[in-house]
Design a protein around this motif. Sequence first.
Motif, short mmCIF file in Angstrom:
data_model
loop_
_atom_site.label_atom_id
_atom_site.label_comp_id
_atom_site.label_asym_id
_atom_site.label_seq_id
_atom_site.Cartn_x
_atom_site.Cartn_y
_atom_site.Cartn_z
N MET A 1 33.81 22.89 42.92
CA MET A 1 33.43 23.86 41.90
C MET A 1 34.64 24.67 41.46
N LEU A 2 35.45 25.09 42.43
CA LEU A 2 36.65 25.87 42.14
C LEU A 2 37.62 25.08 41.26
N LEU B 1 39.55 34.80 41.16
CA LEU B 1 38.37 35.30 40.46
C LEU B 1 37.20 34.31 40.55
N ILE B 2 37.50 33.04 40.37
CA ILE B 2 36.45 32.02 40.47
C ILE B 2 35.88 31.96 41.89
N SER B 3 36.74 32.15 42.88
CA SER B 3 36.32 32.07 44.29
C SER B 3 35.30 33.15 44.64
N GLY C 1 31.05 24.95 38.13
CA GLY C 1 32.43 25.35 37.86
C GLY C 1 32.60 25.87 36.45
N VAL C 2 32.03 25.17 35.47
CA VAL C 2 32.11 25.60 34.08
C VAL C 2 31.36 26.91 33.89
N SER C 3 30.20 27.02 34.54
CA SER C 3 29.40 28.25 34.43
C SER C 3 30.18 29.46 34.95
N ILE C 4 30.86 29.30 36.07
CA ILE C 4 31.63 30.42 36.63
C ILE C 4 32.79 30.78 35.72
#
Length: 477
Positions: free
Chosen positions: A141-142, A124-126, A57-60
């Motif tokens: 993660m989202l 955007l994260i998705s 999650g942080v990486s994305i």
Amino acid sequence: MGAGLKWARRSLIGDRAFYRAVMAIIVPVIIQNSISNFVNFLDNLMVGALGDAQMSGVSIANQLVFIFNLAIFGGLAGPGIFGAQFYGAGDIQGLRNTFRIKILESLALLAAAFVAFLGFGRPLISLFLQGDGDPALAEEMLRNGHDYLMVILLGLPAFALTQCYAGTLRETGETRVPMAASVAAVLTNAVFNYLLIFGKLGLPRLEVVGAAAATVISRYVELVIVLVYTHRHADRFVFIQGAYRTLRVPGPLMKKVLKMGAPLLLNEVLWSVGMSALTAVYSLCGLTVVSALSITFTISNLFNSVYMSMGTAVSVMVGQALGAGKFDKAKGDVWRLIAFSVAMAVAMGLLLAAFSPLIPRAYGGVTEDVRQMATRLLIVTSCAMPLYAFAHCTYFTLRSGGKTVITFLFDSGYTWALSVPLALLMVKALHADIIVTYAVVEAANLIKCVVGYFFVRSGKWMQNLTQLHNGSGFPSP
């Protein structure tokens, strides 16, 4: 053979004065980047200890912030090209005006970033969570990525203003102050990461939100150091004297800088979006790929710091030589800088290959499959590092002479025309695994090196931009 060796020694190897000048520029940058990347590695380890979902999650989220960061670098690059040449020509008013342009561009980019991230953060994260895997893991993660992104937004203004100051200082040859500020910031980040992620010394355990808060605090520490030092030494950094009396910039200069800088800004945005698109394509191989790539990029950045610093050396040394009208010196320095950069990349690539089986084992919170995947990806990266170094220096060479349209095609054009389609072909059509796909995409950088070689060899990038405008922004007589 003897004649060839003499040519290589004369053209590719500099004298002691040359290497002293190079080292004076790159050593502070290497120290700054190395410490920053090492602390990022520690941060990555701490977040990784929370689990795959938190680290991914942080990486994305950082992929999205990376786009903003590169937009800032791209937006400031156009004024920076003029700034280095104005300083080389002794034109302080020109340098002051380029600093004002940086401030104005940063404000515009900040507004765009807040609109995009606040309005479209979750969608955007998705985009990075389309691969096979547990839907519950993807949802976690989202959530982690969005929580992190909402806090990290608070540090974007500090980052942008710091780059305005630090970039202008580097254009004058001052690299120690930005280095010291960056070192203080990354150490602050490391301490507060430990305290806020895990809830130490009576502070709350905030996990990914704590990681974001630590980064925000460190951004403002860096800004305060650079800002205070510059203004307290205004007699030395003359460009800052009266810089805020007005933000108006002479129209002809603004037009010229924006015309030249627009391709650089567009390039950095499209390139960073392209790299994020590559990560999204790679993630189609499975959700675990996101974690493995996060480890790979974090570790490889530790070893990239050395050759990446050469971009600063090219910008400063070549830009100042062009501004002073010393074209022969500029061209000679370029080939020596490229040779030096590639040699350093070979050495660091060998080190990375040697340590690639060991470093991922430090990530105790991730699965063994992720660690093994990261090891193989790191070995591929180590083999490609000389290609990165060569392409990196050729890009900054073309940029130093103001050939921004060519650099746009050379960088983001290459990414979107070759790298992203090639990755899609490997994953969707050929059903290759992540290791083979990553290796093929990275090996294709050889094409960029060949193209860059012929561009630099042509010498068409050499031009003195200060002859086009004086410091007030009007055509020179």
